[in-house]
Design a protein around this motif. Structure first.
Motif, PDB file in Angstrom:
ATOM      1  N   VAL A  35       0.849  -1.186   0.000  1.00 30.58           N
ATOM      2  CA  VAL A  35       0.000   0.000   0.000  1.00 30.58           C
ATOM      3  C   VAL A  35       0.884   1.235   0.000  1.00 30.58           C
ATOM      4  O   VAL A  35       1.822   1.350   0.797  1.00 30.58           O
ATOM      5  CB  VAL A  35      -0.934   0.015   1.220  1.00 30.58           C
ATOM      6  N   ILE A  36       0.615   2.150  -0.926  1.00 31.03           N
ATOM      7  CA  ILE A  36       1.295   3.436  -0.962  1.00 31.03           C
ATOM      8  C   ILE A  36       0.407   4.465  -0.276  1.00 31.03           C
ATOM      9  O   ILE A  36      -0.745   4.674  -0.675  1.00 31.03           O
ATOM     10  CB  ILE A  36       1.580   3.894  -2.403  1.00 31.03           C
ATOM     11  N   ASP A  37       0.921   5.055   0.779  1.00 29.41           N
ATOM     12  CA  ASP A  37       0.222   6.131   1.469  1.00 29.41           C
ATOM     13  C   ASP A  37       0.607   7.431   0.778  1.00 29.41           C
ATOM     14  O   ASP A  37       1.677   7.992   1.017  1.00 29.41           O
ATOM     15  CB  ASP A  37       0.631   6.155   2.946  1.00 29.41           C
ATOM     16  N   VAL A  38      -0.240   7.877  -0.132  1.00 27.77           N
ATOM     17  CA  VAL A  38       0.078   9.033  -0.961  1.00 27.77           C
ATOM     18  C   VAL A  38       0.205  10.288  -0.113  1.00 27.77           C
ATOM     19  O   VAL A  38       1.076  11.130  -0.350  1.00 27.77           O
ATOM     20  CB  VAL A  38      -0.991   9.214  -2.058  1.00 27.77           C
ATOM     21  N   SER A  39      -0.642  10.429   0.890  1.00 30.23           N
ATOM     22  CA  SER A  39      -0.617  11.641   1.712  1.00 30.23           C
ATOM     23  C   SER A  39       0.676  11.753   2.515  1.00 30.23           C
ATOM     24  O   SER A  39       1.247  12.833   2.640  1.00 30.23           O
ATOM     25  CB  SER A  39      -1.815  11.646   2.672  1.00 30.23           C
ATOM     26  N   ALA A  40       1.139  10.621   3.059  1.00 26.22           N
ATOM     27  CA  ALA A  40       2.331  10.646   3.905  1.00 26.22           C
ATOM     28  C   ALA A  40       3.611  10.394   3.127  1.00 26.22           C
ATOM     29  O   ALA A  40       4.703  10.557   3.669  1.00 26.22           O
ATOM     30  CB  ALA A  40       2.191   9.607   5.027  1.00 26.22           C
ATOM     31  N   GLY A  41       3.522   9.966   1.862  1.00 24.41           N
ATOM     32  CA  GLY A  41       4.713   9.614   1.114  1.00 24.41           C
ATOM     33  C   GLY A  41       5.426   8.447   1.747  1.00 24.41           C
ATOM     34  O   GLY A  41       6.636   8.477   1.986  1.00 24.41           O
ATOM     35  N   ALA A  42       4.684   7.369   2.046  1.00 24.18           N
ATOM     36  CA  ALA A  42       5.239   6.228   2.769  1.00 24.18           C
ATOM     37  C   ALA A  42       4.610   4.945   2.244  1.00 24.18           C
ATOM     38  O   ALA A  42       3.600   4.964   1.536  1.00 24.18           O
ATOM     39  CB  ALA A  42       4.978   6.375   4.268  1.00 24.18           C
ATOM     40  N   LEU A  43       5.204   3.811   2.609  1.00 24.43           N
ATOM     41  CA  LEU A  43       4.692   2.495   2.253  1.00 24.43           C
ATOM     42  C   LEU A  43       4.095   1.826   3.476  1.00 24.43           C
ATOM     43  O   LEU A  43       4.471   2.114   4.611  1.00 24.43           O
ATOM     44  CB  LEU A  43       5.805   1.621   1.672  1.00 24.43           C
ATOM     45  N   SER A  44       3.159   0.906   3.238  1.00 26.14           N
ATOM     46  CA  SER A  44       2.481   0.215   4.329  1.00 26.14           C
ATOM     47  C   SER A  44       2.206  -1.228   3.929  1.00 26.14           C
ATOM     48  O   SER A  44       1.784  -1.495   2.798  1.00 26.14           O
ATOM     49  CB  SER A  44       1.165   0.936   4.666  1.00 26.14           C
ATOM     50  N   LEU A  45       2.455  -2.142   4.852  1.00 27.84           N
ATOM     51  CA  LEU A  45       2.164  -3.568   4.661  1.00 27.84           C
ATOM     52  C   LEU A  45       0.983  -3.930   5.549  1.00 27.84           C
ATOM     53  O   LEU A  45       1.104  -3.946   6.769  1.00 27.84           O
ATOM     54  CB  LEU A  45       3.391  -4.421   5.034  1.00 27.84           C
ATOM     55  N   GLU A  46      -0.152  -4.239   4.944  1.00 27.33           N
ATOM     56  CA  GLU A  46      -1.374  -4.411   5.722  1.00 27.33           C
ATOM     57  C   GLU A  46      -1.953  -5.811   5.636  1.00 27.33           C
ATOM     58  O   GLU A  46      -2.842  -6.153   6.408  1.00 27.33           O
ATOM     59  CB  GLU A  46      -2.405  -3.372   5.272  1.00 27.33           C
ATOM     60  N   ALA A  47      -1.488  -6.637   4.698  1.00 34.28           N
ATOM     61  CA  ALA A  47      -1.960  -8.024   4.578  1.00 34.28           C
ATOM     62  C   ALA A  47      -0.786  -8.937   4.921  1.00 34.28           C
ATOM     63  O   ALA A  47       0.061  -9.212   4.081  1.00 34.28           O
ATOM     64  CB  ALA A  47      -2.477  -8.302   3.172  1.00 34.28           C
ATOM     65  N   ASN A  48      -0.734  -9.393   6.181  1.00 34.99           N
ATOM     66  CA  ASN A  48       0.450 -10.092   6.671  1.00 34.99           C
ATOM     67  C   ASN A  48       0.154 -11.470   7.239  1.00 34.99           C
ATOM     68  O   ASN A  48       0.941 -12.010   8.025  1.00 34.99           O
ATOM     69  CB  ASN A  48       1.138  -9.228   7.739  1.00 34.99           C
TER      70      ASN A  48
END
Length: 384
Positions: free
Chosen positions: A281-294
């Motif tokens: 997941v790309i967090d466009v607002s924060a300019g960061a990446l996220s792993l949410e399905a683990n």
């Protein structure tokens, strides 16, 4: 000791490490590290296959900074320091909030078979410095077909927390009475069908995984931001980030925060034996990446070549976050057991064999980074 290698992290002889390490993936990474360390003994003119020039032209990532945020750093500007690890004292507030804050409502999301809900959580005062308010979180009650599946995302989050990684939303397990679940679900027909599928314990409770909306350094961001998912295997953004990582110096258009997140993603999935990553997941607002399905982290068995994608990109990377290397060096078997099996067999999130394999991969990853440091120097490699 090899030039630039930190104390205790110099590349060990291949035979000694191969005796200690098990698993095909760890051995392949170790072989790459050993070959790299051996090449350091050759004159630079005889070394082959090692890139020394920066990548001249790279496409800009489409991850834009949030409105009003500082502009992206230029390639020549030093990276900003990382925020403190989520494994600080604030993590206790996060765990308590996810485990104990009152639930107000549940709404079924996605496919019925997935059994995932959007929950309204009533945060109390003092949670991550915010006042009382209601926030949306993700909640997945344990089902009979996989009653212990909730442990995998919690273990993955704790691994990320201990390594100071900032790409995994806070996760916790909480027990909810089946009667409370029925009341929260209400009269929605599809959702009520799930009541028969929940794994109900002898005391009438159901274990449930609770996920914060998004990671944020430190702790979670309780308000979900503008995000989109990309495929892990063929998204063009991944090729851009891989080219950034291969460059020995900051490349044109490089976003240091995104590059750090990308390398954290590779390292965490490799350490957890998670070769089945489908999306990021790309967090466009924060300019960061996220792993949410683990849920595929820490599997019972890691099949041959499942970790090849992570391995290839880790071997090719020329730079790593210094904080990640230092955290890996501290995260030995005792620390891993305290994080993932805090109460022994009664509270274990992963089986004992998973801890053994985690240690094998940790040693292999440290050996790879140490070999790169011996080749190019610590400041050049640990520059993120």
């Amino acid at each position: 000791m090899s030039r630039g290698a930190p104390d205790g992290l110099a590349p060990a002889p291949a035979r000694g490490l191969l005796r200690r390490l098990g698993g095909a993936a760890a051995r392949r990474l170790l072989v790459a590290a050993t070959m790299m360390a051996a090449s350091c003994a050759l004159p630079s003119s005889e070394r082959s296959g090692r890139s020394t020039g920066a990548i001249a032209a790279l496409a800009e990532s489409d991850v834009a900074p949030a409105k009003g945020a500082s502009p992206a750093r230029s390639s020549g500007e030093p990276p900003a320091p990382r925020a403190p690890s989520a494994g600080t004292a604030g993590d206790a507030h996060v765990a308590r909030a996810l485990q104990r804050s009152p639930l107000r409502a549940l709404r079924l999301t996605g496919k019925l078979a997935d059994g995932r809900f959007e929950a309204i959580l009533a945060l109390g005062a003092g949670v991550e410095g915010v006042g009382p308010r209601e926030v949306k979180v993700k909640l997945a009650p344990a089902q009979k077909k996989a009653p212990l599946a909730f442990r995998h995302p919690v273990a993955f989050y704790r691994l990320a927390r201990e390594l100071g990684a900032h790409v995994v939303p806070a996760a916790a397990a909480r027990r909810i009475g089946v009667g409370e679940l029925a009341a929260l679900i209400g009269r929605e027909p599809n959702a009520r069908k799930l009541l028969r599928r929940f794994s109900v314990m002898n005391d009438g409770t159901v274990d449930a995984l609770v996920l914060a909306p998004a990671p944020g350094p430190p702790g979670p961001r309780w308000v979900s931001s503008r995000r989109r998912s990309i495929r892990f295997d063929d998204a063009p953004e991944l090729d851009i980030w891989a080219r950034w990582a291969r460059s020995p110096s900051p490349a044109r258009g490089e976003r240091a925060s995104i590059l750090r997140d990308y390398l954290e993603v590779l390292a965490l999935d490799y350490l957890a034996g998670n070769g089945l990553r489908k999306e990021i997941v790309i967090d466009v607002s924060a300019g960061a990446l996220s792993l949410e399905a683990n849920t595929s982290a820490f599997p019972l068995h890691v099949k041959a070549h499942e970790l090849d994608r992570q391995l290839e990109r880790l071997v090719e990377a020329a730079r790593f976050p210094r904080a990640l290397r230092d955290a890996l060096a501290r995260f030995g078997p005792e620390a891993a057991a305290a994080a993932l099996r805090p109460g022994g067999i009664e509270e274990e999130l992963v089986p004992p064999r998973a801890l053994v394999e985690l240690e094998e991969r940790r040693q292999a990853l440290l050996s790879l980074i140490a070999a790169k440091i011996a080749d190019r120097g610590e400041d050049a490699v640990l520059s993120l």
